[in-house]
Design an enzyme around this catalytic site. Sequence first.
Site, PDB file in Angstrom:
ATOM      1  N   HIS A   1      -1.986   4.221   5.899  1.00  0.00           N
ATOM      2  CA  HIS A   1      -2.655   3.324   4.774  1.00  0.00           C
ATOM      3  C   HIS A   1      -2.706   4.077   3.460  1.00  0.00           C
ATOM      4  O   HIS A   1      -3.048   5.061   3.331  1.00  0.00           O
ATOM      5  CB  HIS A   1      -4.190   3.025   5.552  1.00  0.00           C
ATOM      6  CG  HIS A   1      -4.967   4.209   5.587  1.00  0.00           C
ATOM      7  ND1 HIS A   1      -5.732   4.708   4.500  1.00  0.00           N
ATOM      8  CD2 HIS A   1      -5.254   4.993   6.411  1.00  0.00           C
ATOM      9  CE1 HIS A   1      -6.346   5.613   4.796  1.00  0.00           C
ATOM     10  NE2 HIS A   1      -6.005   6.138   6.194  1.00  0.00           N
ATOM     11  N   ASP A   2      -2.477   3.042   2.552  1.00  0.00           N
ATOM     12  CA  ASP A   2      -2.688   3.110   1.179  1.00  0.00           C
ATOM     13  C   ASP A   2      -1.653   4.167   0.365  1.00  0.00           C
ATOM     14  O   ASP A   2      -2.010   4.591  -0.582  1.00  0.00           O
ATOM     15  CB  ASP A   2      -4.162   3.921   0.947  1.00  0.00           C
ATOM     16  CG  ASP A   2      -5.311   2.823   1.292  1.00  0.00           C
ATOM     17  OD1 ASP A   2      -5.289   1.664   0.778  1.00  0.00           O
ATOM     18  OD2 ASP A   2      -5.908   3.087   2.174  1.00  0.00           O
TER      19      ASP A   2
ATOM     20  N   GLY B   1      -2.925   8.923   5.044  1.00  0.00           N
ATOM     21  CA  GLY B   1      -3.507   8.039   4.031  1.00  0.00           C
ATOM     22  C   GLY B   1      -3.420   8.555   2.762  1.00  0.00           C
ATOM     23  O   GLY B   1      -3.644   9.736   2.085  1.00  0.00           O
TER      24      GLY B   1
END
Length: 262
Positions: free
Chosen positions: A121-122, A139
Amino acid sequence: MTIIHPTAIVDPNAELDDTVEIGAYSIIGPNVKIGARTRIGPHVVIDGHTTIGTDNRFYQFSSIGGPPQDKKYAGEPTQLLIGDRNTVREFCTFNLGTAQDEGITSLGNDNLMLAYVHLAHDCRVGNNTVFSNNASLAGHVHVGDWVILSGFAAVHQFCKIGDHAFVGMNTSLTQDVPPFVLLSGNPAEPHGINIEGLKRRGFTREQINDLRSAYKVIYKSGLTLEEAKTALGQAEAQSQASARQLRQLREFLDTSTRGIVR
């Protein structure tokens, strides 16, 4: 017309260009947008608020746009953005962003993602990168352009990797990697400038020599990081051919939050 295998499941709300191909047993979710001439192989799942550009190729068994592997995720409509002309090989996993960051995971253009690559994520990945088999980003990792991650390289959350860096096989990264630097090991250690990569991309002998000198300033001179940044600024002012690259290197050091591998 869009070519969809009869065994594929495509939500009627998904937005597919007329030239998209969807292979056998693949599943496309309702919030997915796929651009022209992109080909999705068999047994691929694309879900979430995922937008994919043109001329991409996804091989079998990848999971694209799944929820973040983050306990704080509560179903927010975060995104995965994928650009153009990317190749995504077997068993890759790309996750959505989280509300705790900007809510976006992104992959730029002309990237080659080999088997079992994981983008958490991200993460933000630039253009023209190569991630070899089993390279993994935790992340919030940011990766620049023309970066190569060798097989089984693993990057700790919130790390940054600068343009043209080369990360060797089985490397464990817990700090930032400045642009142009080659490193490997567990823990990671720097081993000079990515000379072969720079040659292939048209850097001149003078530019490569200037970057080698800059590397020595950072890693071999015994200077503190602040002193090294001052020396890089002086070199930048004196070098017309390499001023942009030296500025890029200095600015990366200025913005590093985890500290550089040193």
